[in-house]
Enzyme design. Structure first.
Site, PDB file in Angstrom:
ATOM      1  N   SER A 196      -6.080 -12.415   6.945  1.00 32.58           N
ATOM      2  CA  SER A 196      -7.462 -12.682   6.520  1.00 32.58           C
ATOM      3  C   SER A 196      -8.282 -13.282   7.671  1.00 32.58           C
ATOM      4  O   SER A 196      -7.722 -13.831   8.630  1.00 32.58           O
ATOM      5  CB  SER A 196      -7.468 -13.638   5.325  1.00 32.58           C
ATOM      6  OG  SER A 196      -7.001 -14.887   5.741  1.00 32.58           O
ATOM      7  N   GLU A 198      -1.047  -3.202  17.060  1.00 31.66           N
ATOM      8  CA  GLU A 198      -2.384  -2.912  16.548  1.00 31.66           C
ATOM      9  C   GLU A 198      -3.462  -3.239  17.576  1.00 31.66           C
ATOM     10  O   GLU A 198      -4.634  -3.000  17.326  1.00 31.66           O
ATOM     11  CB  GLU A 198      -2.642  -3.749  15.293  1.00 31.66           C
ATOM     12  CG  GLU A 198      -1.818  -3.282  14.118  1.00 31.66           C
ATOM     13  CD  GLU A 198      -2.143  -4.036  12.864  1.00 31.66           C
ATOM     14  OE1 GLU A 198      -2.308  -5.265  12.967  1.00 31.66           O
ATOM     15  OE2 GLU A 198      -2.242  -3.405  11.811  1.00 31.66           O
ATOM     16  N   SER A 200       0.846  -1.205   0.000  1.00 26.26           N
ATOM     17  CA  SER A 200       0.000   0.000   0.000  1.00 26.26           C
ATOM     18  C   SER A 200       0.873   1.243   0.000  1.00 26.26           C
ATOM     19  O   SER A 200       1.859   1.307   0.741  1.00 26.26           O
ATOM     20  CB  SER A 200      -0.895   0.034   1.241  1.00 26.26           C
ATOM     21  OG  SER A 200      -1.725  -1.086   1.268  1.00 26.26           O
TER      22      SER A 200
HETATM   23  C1  LIG Z   1      -6.107  -3.469   0.533  1.00 29.33           C
HETATM   24  C2  LIG Z   1      -4.899  -4.301   0.898  1.00 29.33           C
HETATM   25  C3  LIG Z   1      -3.736  -3.663   1.290  1.00 29.33           C
HETATM   26  C4  LIG Z   1      -2.612  -4.419   1.609  1.00 29.33           C
HETATM   27  N1  LIG Z   1      -1.473  -3.749   1.974  1.00 29.33           N
HETATM   28  C5  LIG Z   1      -0.355  -4.447   2.252  1.00 29.33           C
HETATM   29  C6  LIG Z   1       0.866  -3.764   2.578  1.00 29.33           C
HETATM   30  O1  LIG Z   1       0.922  -2.532   2.623  1.00 29.33           O
HETATM   31  N2  LIG Z   1       1.975  -4.487   2.820  1.00 29.33           N
HETATM   32  C7  LIG Z   1       1.961  -5.846   2.800  1.00 29.33           C
HETATM   33  O2  LIG Z   1       3.002  -6.442   3.082  1.00 29.33           O
HETATM   34  N3  LIG Z   1       0.829  -6.542   2.487  1.00 29.33           N
HETATM   35  C8  LIG Z   1      -0.318  -5.869   2.202  1.00 29.33           C
HETATM   36  N4  LIG Z   1      -1.481  -6.543   1.866  1.00 29.33           N
HETATM   37  C9  LIG Z   1      -1.427  -7.992   1.705  1.00 29.33           C
HETATM   38  C10 LIG Z   1      -2.177  -8.775   2.777  1.00 29.33           C
HETATM   39  O3  LIG Z   1      -1.484  -8.800   3.990  1.00 29.33           O
HETATM   40  C11 LIG Z   1      -2.384 -10.191   2.195  1.00 29.33           C
HETATM   41  O4  LIG Z   1      -3.270 -10.049   1.094  1.00 29.33           O
HETATM   42  C12 LIG Z   1      -2.982 -11.145   3.189  1.00 29.33           C
HETATM   43  O5  LIG Z   1      -2.055 -11.453   4.189  1.00 29.33           O
HETATM   44  C13 LIG Z   1      -3.467 -12.453   2.511  1.00 29.33           C
HETATM   45  O6  LIG Z   1      -2.443 -13.019   1.744  1.00 29.33           O
HETATM   46  P1  LIG Z   1      -2.650 -13.406   0.196  1.00 29.33           P
HETATM   47  O7  LIG Z   1      -3.253 -12.217  -0.504  1.00 29.33           O
HETATM   48  O8  LIG Z   1      -1.350 -13.943  -0.330  1.00 29.33           O
HETATM   49  O9  LIG Z   1      -3.754 -14.546   0.163  1.00 29.33           O
HETATM   50  P2  LIG Z   1      -3.520 -16.120   0.369  1.00 29.33           P
HETATM   51  O10 LIG Z   1      -2.618 -16.355   1.517  1.00 29.33           O
HETATM   52  O11 LIG Z   1      -3.164 -16.715  -0.953  1.00 29.33           O
HETATM   53  O12 LIG Z   1      -4.975 -16.553   0.786  1.00 29.33           O
HETATM   54  C14 LIG Z   1      -6.052 -16.672  -0.148  1.00 29.33           C
HETATM   55  C15 LIG Z   1      -7.273 -17.171   0.626  1.00 29.33           C
HETATM   56  O13 LIG Z   1      -7.006 -18.467   1.196  1.00 29.33           O
HETATM   57  C16 LIG Z   1      -7.201 -18.421   2.597  1.00 29.33           C
HETATM   58  N5  LIG Z   1      -6.192 -19.245   3.274  1.00 29.33           N
HETATM   59  C17 LIG Z   1      -4.864 -19.248   3.057  1.00 29.33           C
HETATM   60  N6  LIG Z   1      -4.255 -20.113   3.887  1.00 29.33           N
HETATM   61  C18 LIG Z   1      -5.234 -20.662   4.653  1.00 29.33           C
HETATM   62  C19 LIG Z   1      -5.251 -21.606   5.734  1.00 29.33           C
HETATM   63  N7  LIG Z   1      -4.123 -22.162   6.195  1.00 29.33           N
HETATM   64  N8  LIG Z   1      -6.449 -21.921   6.297  1.00 29.33           N
HETATM   65  C20 LIG Z   1      -7.618 -21.329   5.853  1.00 29.33           C
HETATM   66  N9  LIG Z   1      -7.650 -20.446   4.845  1.00 29.33           N
HETATM   67  C21 LIG Z   1      -6.481 -20.100   4.265  1.00 29.33           C
HETATM   68  C22 LIG Z   1      -7.018 -16.958   2.996  1.00 29.33           C
HETATM   69  O14 LIG Z   1      -7.660 -16.666   4.210  1.00 29.33           O
HETATM   70  C23 LIG Z   1      -7.649 -16.259   1.813  1.00 29.33           C
HETATM   71  O15 LIG Z   1      -9.055 -16.213   1.937  1.00 29.33           O
HETATM   72  C24 LIG Z   1      -2.638  -5.835   1.537  1.00 29.33           C
HETATM   73  C25 LIG Z   1      -3.815  -6.473   1.130  1.00 29.33           C
HETATM   74  C26 LIG Z   1      -4.935  -5.728   0.808  1.00 29.33           C
HETATM   75  C27 LIG Z   1      -6.178  -6.449   0.381  1.00 29.33           C
END
Ligand SMILES: Cc1cc2nc3c(=O)[nH]c(=O)nc-3n(C[C@H](O)[C@H](O)[C@H](O)COP(=O)(O)OP(=O)(O)OC[C@H]3O[C@@H](n4cnc5c(N)ncnc54)[C@H](O)[C@@H]3O)c2cc1C
Length: 394
Positions: free
Chosen positions: A376, A246, A163
Protein backbone atom coordinates in the site's frame (compact mmCIF):
# COMPACT_ATOMS: atom_id res chain seq x y z
CA UNK A 1 22.15 13.17 -18.92
CA UNK A 2 20.36 12.23 -22.16
CA UNK A 3 16.57 12.19 -21.89
CA UNK A 4 15.61 11.23 -25.43
CA UNK A 5 15.95 8.03 -27.44
CA UNK A 6 18.96 7.36 -29.66
CA UNK A 7 18.27 6.85 -33.40
CA UNK A 8 18.46 3.04 -32.97
CA UNK A 9 16.04 3.17 -30.09
CA UNK A 10 13.75 5.45 -32.08
CA UNK A 11 13.78 2.88 -34.94
CA UNK A 12 12.99 0.12 -32.47
CA UNK A 13 10.12 2.21 -31.05
CA UNK A 14 8.65 2.71 -34.54
CA UNK A 15 8.89 -1.01 -35.31
CA UNK A 16 7.16 -2.00 -32.05
CA UNK A 17 4.46 0.65 -32.42
CA UNK A 18 3.73 -0.41 -36.01
CA UNK A 19 3.47 -4.08 -35.04
CA UNK A 20 1.03 -3.36 -32.21
CA UNK A 21 -1.03 -1.05 -34.40
CA UNK A 22 -1.34 -3.75 -37.05
CA UNK A 23 -1.70 -6.82 -34.85
CA UNK A 24 -3.64 -5.93 -31.70
CA UNK A 25 -7.18 -7.27 -32.31
CA UNK A 26 -9.97 -4.70 -31.81
CA UNK A 27 -11.65 -6.85 -29.14
CA UNK A 28 -8.39 -6.96 -27.16
CA UNK A 29 -7.86 -3.19 -27.42
CA UNK A 30 -9.66 -0.75 -25.16
CA UNK A 31 -9.78 -3.12 -22.20
CA UNK A 32 -7.03 -1.33 -20.35
CA UNK A 33 -9.06 1.24 -18.47
CA UNK A 34 -11.46 -1.37 -17.11
CA UNK A 35 -8.55 -3.22 -15.48
CA UNK A 36 -9.32 -6.90 -15.41
CA UNK A 37 -12.28 -7.27 -17.74
CA UNK A 38 -10.54 -9.15 -20.59
CA UNK A 39 -12.33 -12.46 -21.16
CA UNK A 40 -10.17 -15.49 -20.56
CA UNK A 41 -10.42 -16.98 -24.06
CA UNK A 42 -9.37 -13.65 -25.51
CA UNK A 43 -6.55 -13.32 -23.02
CA UNK A 44 -5.12 -16.76 -23.90
CA UNK A 45 -5.39 -16.02 -27.63
CA UNK A 46 -3.53 -12.71 -27.24
CA UNK A 47 -0.90 -14.42 -25.04
CA UNK A 48 -0.34 -16.98 -27.82
CA UNK A 49 0.01 -14.26 -30.49
CA UNK A 50 2.71 -12.50 -28.44
CA UNK A 51 4.43 -15.81 -27.68
CA UNK A 52 4.58 -16.76 -31.34
CA UNK A 53 6.06 -13.35 -32.17
CA UNK A 54 8.72 -13.97 -29.49
CA UNK A 55 7.52 -10.95 -27.51
CA UNK A 56 5.70 -12.57 -24.62
CA UNK A 57 8.46 -11.62 -22.20
CA UNK A 58 10.59 -8.59 -23.15
CA UNK A 59 12.95 -9.06 -20.19
CA UNK A 60 13.55 -12.78 -20.55
CA UNK A 61 16.70 -14.15 -22.32
CA UNK A 62 16.20 -15.05 -26.00
CA UNK A 63 17.57 -18.56 -25.56
CA UNK A 64 14.81 -19.22 -23.05
CA UNK A 65 11.97 -18.02 -25.30
CA UNK A 66 11.91 -14.37 -24.21
CA UNK A 67 12.66 -11.30 -26.33
CA UNK A 68 15.98 -10.54 -24.60
CA UNK A 69 15.52 -6.76 -24.85
CA UNK A 70 17.84 -4.30 -23.11
CA UNK A 71 16.37 -2.29 -20.22
CA UNK A 72 15.67 0.71 -22.49
CA UNK A 73 14.08 -1.57 -25.09
CA UNK A 74 11.92 -3.15 -22.40
CA UNK A 75 10.73 0.28 -21.35
CA UNK A 76 9.96 1.27 -24.96
CA UNK A 77 8.23 -2.06 -25.58
CA UNK A 78 6.04 -1.80 -22.44
CA UNK A 79 5.25 1.83 -23.22
CA UNK A 80 4.14 1.10 -26.79
CA UNK A 81 2.24 -2.00 -25.67
CA UNK A 82 -0.04 -0.11 -23.29
CA UNK A 83 -0.04 3.08 -25.34
CA UNK A 84 -1.87 1.18 -28.14
CA UNK A 85 -4.61 0.17 -25.69
CA UNK A 86 -3.55 -3.44 -25.08
CA UNK A 87 -4.39 -4.66 -21.57
CA UNK A 88 -2.14 -6.09 -18.86
CA UNK A 89 -1.95 -9.84 -19.40
CA UNK A 90 -2.85 -11.64 -16.22
CA UNK A 91 -1.58 -14.88 -17.76
CA UNK A 92 1.97 -13.50 -17.51
CA UNK A 93 2.00 -10.82 -14.79
CA UNK A 94 2.79 -13.15 -11.93
CA UNK A 95 4.52 -16.02 -13.72
CA UNK A 96 6.88 -14.20 -16.10
CA UNK A 97 6.96 -10.91 -14.21
CA UNK A 98 7.85 -12.38 -10.83
CA UNK A 99 8.37 -16.13 -10.50
CA UNK A 100 10.37 -16.96 -13.64
CA UNK A 101 13.19 -14.43 -12.92
CA UNK A 102 13.30 -15.71 -9.32
CA UNK A 103 13.59 -19.34 -10.48
CA UNK A 104 16.40 -18.31 -12.85
CA UNK A 105 18.28 -16.83 -9.88
CA UNK A 106 17.41 -19.23 -7.07
CA UNK A 107 15.60 -22.28 -8.51
CA UNK A 108 17.19 -25.64 -9.34
CA UNK A 109 17.85 -26.57 -12.99
CA UNK A 110 14.97 -29.11 -12.73
CA UNK A 111 12.60 -26.39 -11.50
CA UNK A 112 13.64 -24.04 -14.31
CA UNK A 113 13.21 -26.72 -17.01
CA UNK A 114 9.96 -27.99 -15.58
CA UNK A 115 8.14 -24.70 -15.06
CA UNK A 116 9.49 -21.86 -17.23
CA UNK A 117 8.64 -23.15 -20.76
CA UNK A 118 4.97 -23.62 -19.80
CA UNK A 119 4.84 -20.10 -18.32
CA UNK A 120 6.09 -18.68 -21.62
CA UNK A 121 3.65 -20.61 -23.81
CA UNK A 122 0.79 -19.79 -21.43
CA UNK A 123 0.10 -23.49 -20.79
CA UNK A 124 0.45 -23.00 -17.03
CA UNK A 125 -1.04 -20.05 -15.18
CA UNK A 126 0.38 -19.10 -11.79
CA UNK A 127 -0.93 -17.09 -8.86
CA UNK A 128 0.81 -15.51 -5.89
CA UNK A 129 0.03 -16.78 -2.38
CA UNK A 130 1.60 -14.28 -0.02
CA UNK A 131 -1.23 -12.45 1.83
CA UNK A 132 -3.22 -14.03 4.65
CA UNK A 133 -6.11 -12.69 6.74
CA UNK A 134 -3.69 -11.30 9.36
CA UNK A 135 -0.64 -10.85 7.17
CA UNK A 136 -0.94 -8.17 4.48
CA UNK A 137 1.24 -5.12 5.10
CA UNK A 138 2.82 -7.04 7.96
CA UNK A 139 3.56 -10.00 5.70
CA UNK A 140 6.06 -11.68 8.04
CA UNK A 141 3.17 -12.47 10.42
CA UNK A 142 1.99 -15.16 7.99
CA UNK A 143 0.82 -18.38 9.53
CA UNK A 144 0.17 -21.02 6.81
CA UNK A 145 2.02 -23.99 8.36
CA UNK A 146 4.18 -26.38 6.33
CA UNK A 147 5.46 -29.32 8.38
CA UNK A 148 8.16 -31.55 6.79
CA UNK A 149 7.06 -35.21 6.70
CA UNK A 150 9.24 -37.63 4.67
CA UNK A 151 9.45 -36.39 1.07
CA UNK A 152 6.59 -33.93 1.59
CA UNK A 153 5.55 -30.78 3.41
CA UNK A 154 2.06 -30.95 4.94
CA UNK A 155 0.26 -27.60 4.66
CA UNK A 156 -2.55 -26.27 6.86
CA UNK A 157 -3.93 -22.73 6.87
CA UNK A 158 -5.25 -20.05 4.52
CA UNK A 159 -4.23 -17.45 1.94
CA UNK A 160 -6.40 -14.54 0.84
CA UNK A 161 -6.69 -11.90 -1.93
CA UNK A 162 -5.08 -14.43 -4.31
CA UNK A 163 -5.64 -12.91 -7.78
CA UNK A 164 -6.64 -15.40 -10.50
CA UNK A 165 -6.53 -18.44 -8.15
CA UNK A 166 -9.79 -19.66 -9.70
CA UNK A 167 -8.15 -19.69 -13.16
CA UNK A 168 -4.61 -20.67 -12.18
CA UNK A 169 -2.95 -24.10 -12.30
CA UNK A 170 -0.17 -23.49 -9.76
CA UNK A 171 0.50 -21.19 -6.81
CA UNK A 172 3.77 -19.98 -5.28
CA UNK A 173 3.58 -19.66 -1.53
CA UNK A 174 5.27 -18.20 1.48
CA UNK A 175 4.76 -20.72 4.29
CA UNK A 176 5.80 -21.00 7.94
CA UNK A 177 8.22 -23.88 8.52
CA UNK A 178 9.46 -22.67 11.92
CA UNK A 179 7.86 -20.49 14.61
CA UNK A 180 10.67 -20.49 17.15
CA UNK A 181 12.85 -17.51 16.12
CA UNK A 182 12.28 -14.05 14.63
CA UNK A 183 9.13 -14.10 12.48
CA UNK A 184 11.08 -13.40 9.25
CA UNK A 185 13.39 -16.38 9.86
CA UNK A 186 10.96 -19.32 9.79
CA UNK A 187 9.46 -18.64 6.33
CA UNK A 188 9.99 -20.86 3.25
CA UNK A 189 9.08 -20.55 -0.44
CA UNK A 190 7.05 -23.39 -1.97
CA UNK A 191 5.42 -24.20 -5.32
CA UNK A 192 2.09 -26.06 -5.21
CA UNK A 193 -0.16 -27.62 -7.84
CA UNK A 194 -3.65 -26.20 -7.21
CA UNK A 195 -5.19 -29.59 -8.07
CA UNK A 196 -3.56 -31.20 -5.00
CA UNK A 197 -6.20 -32.78 -2.72
CA UNK A 198 -7.05 -30.58 0.30
CA UNK A 199 -6.94 -27.23 -1.54
CA UNK A 200 -10.22 -25.29 -1.68
CA UNK A 201 -10.54 -22.08 -3.71
CA UNK A 202 -13.35 -19.66 -2.94
CA UNK A 203 -13.72 -16.57 -5.19
CA UNK A 204 -14.34 -13.25 -3.41
CA UNK A 205 -17.07 -11.22 -5.10
CA UNK A 206 -16.09 -7.61 -5.80
CA UNK A 207 -17.93 -4.43 -6.82
CA UNK A 208 -17.06 -5.00 -10.46
CA UNK A 209 -19.42 -8.03 -10.60
CA UNK A 210 -16.65 -10.52 -11.26
CA UNK A 211 -14.19 -12.06 -8.81
CA UNK A 212 -10.69 -10.63 -9.26
CA UNK A 213 -9.29 -12.60 -6.32
CA UNK A 214 -9.97 -15.58 -4.05
CA UNK A 215 -9.50 -17.16 -0.66
CA UNK A 216 -7.42 -20.35 -0.80
CA UNK A 217 -7.70 -22.94 2.00
CA UNK A 218 -5.16 -25.70 2.73
CA UNK A 219 -6.26 -28.74 4.64
CA UNK A 220 -3.51 -31.39 5.07
CA UNK A 221 -2.14 -30.61 1.61
CA UNK A 222 0.95 -32.64 0.68
CA UNK A 223 3.52 -30.74 -1.38
CA UNK A 224 6.64 -32.64 -2.58
CA UNK A 225 9.94 -31.44 -1.09
CA UNK A 226 11.36 -30.93 -4.59
CA UNK A 227 8.95 -27.95 -4.86
CA UNK A 228 10.89 -25.98 -2.23
CA UNK A 229 12.69 -22.99 -3.81
CA UNK A 230 16.03 -22.17 -2.15
CA UNK A 231 16.66 -23.55 1.32
CA UNK A 232 14.20 -23.97 4.17
CA UNK A 233 13.88 -20.68 6.10
CA UNK A 234 15.10 -18.57 3.13
CA UNK A 235 11.59 -17.55 2.03
CA UNK A 236 11.76 -13.98 3.34
CA UNK A 237 14.96 -13.30 1.39
CA UNK A 238 13.44 -14.84 -1.76
CA UNK A 239 10.25 -12.78 -1.40
CA UNK A 240 12.42 -9.61 -1.31
CA UNK A 241 14.31 -10.75 -4.43
CA UNK A 242 11.04 -11.49 -6.23
CA UNK A 243 9.65 -8.02 -5.54
CA UNK A 244 12.82 -6.39 -6.93
CA UNK A 245 11.95 -7.71 -10.39
CA UNK A 246 9.20 -5.14 -10.53
CA UNK A 247 11.78 -2.33 -10.56
CA UNK A 248 11.28 -0.57 -13.91
CA UNK A 249 7.83 -1.89 -14.63
CA UNK A 250 6.40 -0.81 -11.29
CA UNK A 251 3.87 1.25 -13.12
CA UNK A 252 3.17 1.14 -16.87
CA UNK A 253 3.52 4.79 -17.84
CA UNK A 254 2.18 4.11 -21.37
CA UNK A 255 -1.11 3.12 -19.75
CA UNK A 256 -1.30 6.49 -18.04
CA UNK A 257 -0.67 8.38 -21.26
CA UNK A 258 -3.32 6.22 -22.98
CA UNK A 259 -5.74 6.98 -20.13
CA UNK A 260 -5.15 10.75 -20.49
CA UNK A 261 -5.89 10.49 -24.22
CA UNK A 262 -9.11 8.64 -23.39
CA UNK A 263 -10.14 11.40 -20.96
CA UNK A 264 -9.58 13.95 -23.72
CA UNK A 265 -11.65 11.93 -26.24
CA UNK A 266 -14.50 11.43 -23.76
CA UNK A 267 -14.58 15.12 -22.86
CA UNK A 268 -14.90 16.02 -26.53
CA UNK A 269 -18.09 13.91 -26.75
CA UNK A 270 -19.76 15.14 -23.53
CA UNK A 271 -21.84 18.32 -23.91
CA UNK A 272 -21.69 20.75 -20.99
CA UNK A 273 -23.58 24.08 -21.10
CA UNK A 274 -24.15 23.63 -24.83
CA UNK A 275 -20.50 22.97 -25.72
CA UNK A 276 -18.10 20.00 -25.58
CA UNK A 277 -16.76 19.70 -22.04
CA UNK A 278 -13.24 19.93 -23.49
CA UNK A 279 -13.89 23.63 -24.14
CA UNK A 280 -14.66 24.33 -20.48
CA UNK A 281 -11.67 26.26 -19.01
CA UNK A 282 -11.95 24.67 -15.56
CA UNK A 283 -11.93 21.16 -17.05
CA UNK A 284 -9.06 22.06 -19.38
CA UNK A 285 -7.01 23.30 -16.43
CA UNK A 286 -7.51 20.03 -14.55
CA UNK A 287 -6.56 17.97 -17.63
CA UNK A 288 -3.47 20.10 -18.28
CA UNK A 289 -2.32 19.64 -14.65
CA UNK A 290 -2.59 15.85 -15.00
CA UNK A 291 -0.73 15.91 -18.33
CA UNK A 292 2.12 17.81 -16.69
CA UNK A 293 2.26 15.25 -13.87
CA UNK A 294 2.22 12.34 -16.36
CA UNK A 295 5.08 13.90 -18.29
CA UNK A 296 7.03 14.38 -15.06
CA UNK A 297 6.63 10.68 -14.38
CA UNK A 298 7.73 9.84 -17.93
CA UNK A 299 10.86 11.98 -17.51
CA UNK A 300 11.57 10.28 -14.19
CA UNK A 301 11.63 6.98 -16.09
CA UNK A 302 14.02 8.54 -18.63
CA UNK A 303 16.31 9.69 -15.81
CA UNK A 304 16.40 6.15 -14.40
CA UNK A 305 17.10 4.70 -17.85
CA UNK A 306 19.99 7.16 -18.34
CA UNK A 307 21.47 6.03 -15.03
CA UNK A 308 21.15 2.37 -15.99
CA UNK A 309 22.78 3.03 -19.39
CA UNK A 310 25.94 4.42 -17.80
CA UNK A 311 26.04 1.48 -15.43
CA UNK A 312 24.95 3.14 -12.20
CA UNK A 313 22.14 1.91 -9.97
CA UNK A 314 18.86 3.84 -10.08
CA UNK A 315 18.61 6.46 -7.34
CA UNK A 316 15.74 7.04 -4.88
CA UNK A 317 13.44 8.08 -7.75
CA UNK A 318 12.98 4.39 -8.71
CA UNK A 319 11.32 3.75 -5.35
CA UNK A 320 8.54 6.21 -5.74
CA UNK A 321 7.39 5.06 -9.21
CA UNK A 322 4.79 2.74 -7.72
CA UNK A 323 3.39 5.28 -5.23
CA UNK A 324 3.36 8.18 -7.67
CA UNK A 325 2.14 6.16 -10.70
CA UNK A 326 -0.73 4.45 -8.88
CA UNK A 327 -1.92 7.66 -7.19
CA UNK A 328 -1.71 9.58 -10.45
CA UNK A 329 -3.70 6.83 -12.21
CA UNK A 330 -6.46 7.23 -9.61
CA UNK A 331 -6.56 11.00 -10.27
CA UNK A 332 -6.76 10.40 -14.05
CA UNK A 333 -9.62 7.93 -13.52
CA UNK A 334 -11.44 10.49 -11.32
CA UNK A 335 -11.23 13.03 -14.15
CA UNK A 336 -12.37 10.40 -16.66
CA UNK A 337 -15.59 9.98 -14.67
CA UNK A 338 -16.05 13.75 -14.87
CA UNK A 339 -15.33 13.59 -18.62
CA UNK A 340 -18.19 11.15 -19.33
CA UNK A 341 -20.63 13.19 -17.24
CA UNK A 342 -23.77 11.51 -15.86
CA UNK A 343 -23.05 8.36 -17.96
CA UNK A 344 -20.30 7.60 -15.46
CA UNK A 345 -23.01 6.00 -13.34
CA UNK A 346 -23.56 3.20 -15.91
CA UNK A 347 -22.81 -0.02 -14.08
CA UNK A 348 -23.39 -2.48 -16.89
CA UNK A 349 -22.19 -2.35 -20.46
CA UNK A 350 -25.59 -1.42 -21.89
CA UNK A 351 -25.87 -1.51 -25.65
CA UNK A 352 -26.91 2.12 -25.91
CA UNK A 353 -23.67 3.22 -24.23
CA UNK A 354 -20.32 3.47 -25.93
CA UNK A 355 -17.84 0.92 -24.49
CA UNK A 356 -15.50 3.76 -23.43
CA UNK A 357 -18.19 4.95 -21.01
CA UNK A 358 -18.46 1.56 -19.35
CA UNK A 359 -14.67 1.43 -19.23
CA UNK A 360 -14.67 4.78 -17.42
CA UNK A 361 -16.83 3.41 -14.60
CA UNK A 362 -15.00 0.10 -14.27
CA UNK A 363 -11.59 1.74 -14.65
CA UNK A 364 -12.45 4.19 -11.88
CA UNK A 365 -13.51 1.38 -9.51
CA UNK A 366 -10.50 -0.80 -10.33
CA UNK A 367 -8.08 2.10 -9.95
CA UNK A 368 -8.82 2.12 -6.22
CA UNK A 369 -6.95 -1.16 -5.80
CA UNK A 370 -3.71 0.06 -7.43
CA UNK A 371 -2.58 1.92 -4.31
CA UNK A 372 -3.11 -1.24 -2.22
CA UNK A 373 -1.76 -4.29 -4.06
CA UNK A 374 1.97 -4.85 -4.26
CA UNK A 375 2.32 -2.85 -1.01
CA UNK A 376 0.00 0.00 0.00
CA UNK A 377 1.02 3.64 -0.48
CA UNK A 378 1.35 4.12 3.31
CA UNK A 379 3.80 1.22 3.56
CA UNK A 380 5.71 2.31 0.44
CA UNK A 381 6.13 5.81 1.90
CA UNK A 382 7.54 4.33 5.11
CA UNK A 383 9.98 2.23 3.07
CA UNK A 384 11.08 5.28 1.05
CA UNK A 385 11.48 7.39 4.20
CA UNK A 386 13.42 4.84 6.26
CA UNK A 387 15.29 2.67 3.72
CA UNK A 388 15.89 5.06 0.81
CA UNK A 389 16.08 8.50 2.42
CA UNK A 390 17.39 7.04 5.73
CA UNK A 391 15.10 9.25 7.82
CA UNK A 392 14.69 8.32 11.50
CA UNK A 393 11.60 6.22 12.28
CA UNK A 394 10.16 8.85 14.68
C1 LIG B 1 -6.70 -6.09 -6.38
C2 LIG B 1 -5.78 -6.78 -5.39
C3 LIG B 1 -5.12 -7.93 -5.78
C4 LIG B 1 -4.28 -8.59 -4.88
N1 LIG B 1 -3.67 -9.74 -5.30
C5 LIG B 1 -2.88 -10.42 -4.44
C6 LIG B 1 -2.28 -11.66 -4.84
O1 LIG B 1 -2.44 -12.12 -5.97
N2 LIG B 1 -1.52 -12.33 -3.95
C7 LIG B 1 -1.30 -11.85 -2.70
O2 LIG B 1 -0.56 -12.50 -1.95
N3 LIG B 1 -1.86 -10.68 -2.27
C8 LIG B 1 -2.65 -9.97 -3.11
N4 LIG B 1 -3.25 -8.79 -2.70
C9 LIG B 1 -3.11 -8.38 -1.31
C10 LIG B 1 -2.26 -7.13 -1.10
O3 LIG B 1 -0.89 -7.41 -1.24
C11 LIG B 1 -2.60 -6.62 0.32
O4 LIG B 1 -3.95 -6.18 0.27
C12 LIG B 1 -1.73 -5.48 0.75
O5 LIG B 1 -0.43 -5.92 0.99
C13 LIG B 1 -2.28 -4.78 2.01
O6 LIG B 1 -2.52 -5.71 3.03
P1 LIG B 1 -3.94 -5.82 3.78
O7 LIG B 1 -5.01 -5.89 2.73
O8 LIG B 1 -3.85 -6.95 4.77
O9 LIG B 1 -4.15 -4.45 4.54
P2 LIG B 1 -3.59 -4.05 5.99
O10 LIG B 1 -2.17 -4.46 6.12
O11 LIG B 1 -4.56 -4.53 7.02
O12 LIG B 1 -3.65 -2.48 5.88
C14 LIG B 1 -4.86 -1.74 5.97
C15 LIG B 1 -4.50 -0.26 5.88
O13 LIG B 1 -3.64 0.11 6.98
C16 LIG B 1 -2.44 0.66 6.48
N5 LIG B 1 -1.31 0.24 7.31
C17 LIG B 1 -1.03 -1.01 7.73
N6 LIG B 1 0.11 -1.02 8.45
C18 LIG B 1 0.56 0.26 8.47
C19 LIG B 1 1.72 0.90 9.02
N7 LIG B 1 2.64 0.22 9.70
N8 LIG B 1 1.86 2.24 8.83
C20 LIG B 1 0.93 2.96 8.10
N9 LIG B 1 -0.17 2.40 7.57
C21 LIG B 1 -0.35 1.07 7.73
C22 LIG B 1 -2.28 0.10 5.07
O14 LIG B 1 -1.45 0.92 4.28
C23 LIG B 1 -3.72 0.09 4.60
O15 LIG B 1 -4.11 1.37 4.15
C24 LIG B 1 -4.10 -8.09 -3.57
C25 LIG B 1 -4.78 -6.93 -3.18
C26 LIG B 1 -5.61 -6.28 -4.07
C27 LIG B 1 -6.31 -5.03 -3.61
Amino acid sequence: MKVSYSSDEERFREEVRKWFEENTPPDVKDQTLGGSTLEHDLMFKWHKTLYEKGWISPEFPKEMGGAGFSETEQFIFNYEYSHCGAPRLKTKLVSLGMLAPLLLQHGTKEQQDRFIPDMLSGKTIWCQGFSEPNAGSDLASLNLKAVPEGNYFVLNGQKTWTSMADHADWIFLLVRTDSSGKKQEGISFLLADLKTPGITIRPIEALTDHAPFCEVFFDDVRVPRENLVGKMGEGWKLAGALLQHERLNAFPVGELIYAIETVRKNSEKTIYRGKPLMQDPVFRRKLAALEVDCNSLLYTFFRILSQLKVGSAPGPEASFLKVYGSELYRRVMDLNIEAVGPYGQSWYNLEEFDNSIHQATMGWINSASLTIWGGSSEIQRTVIATQVLKLPRK
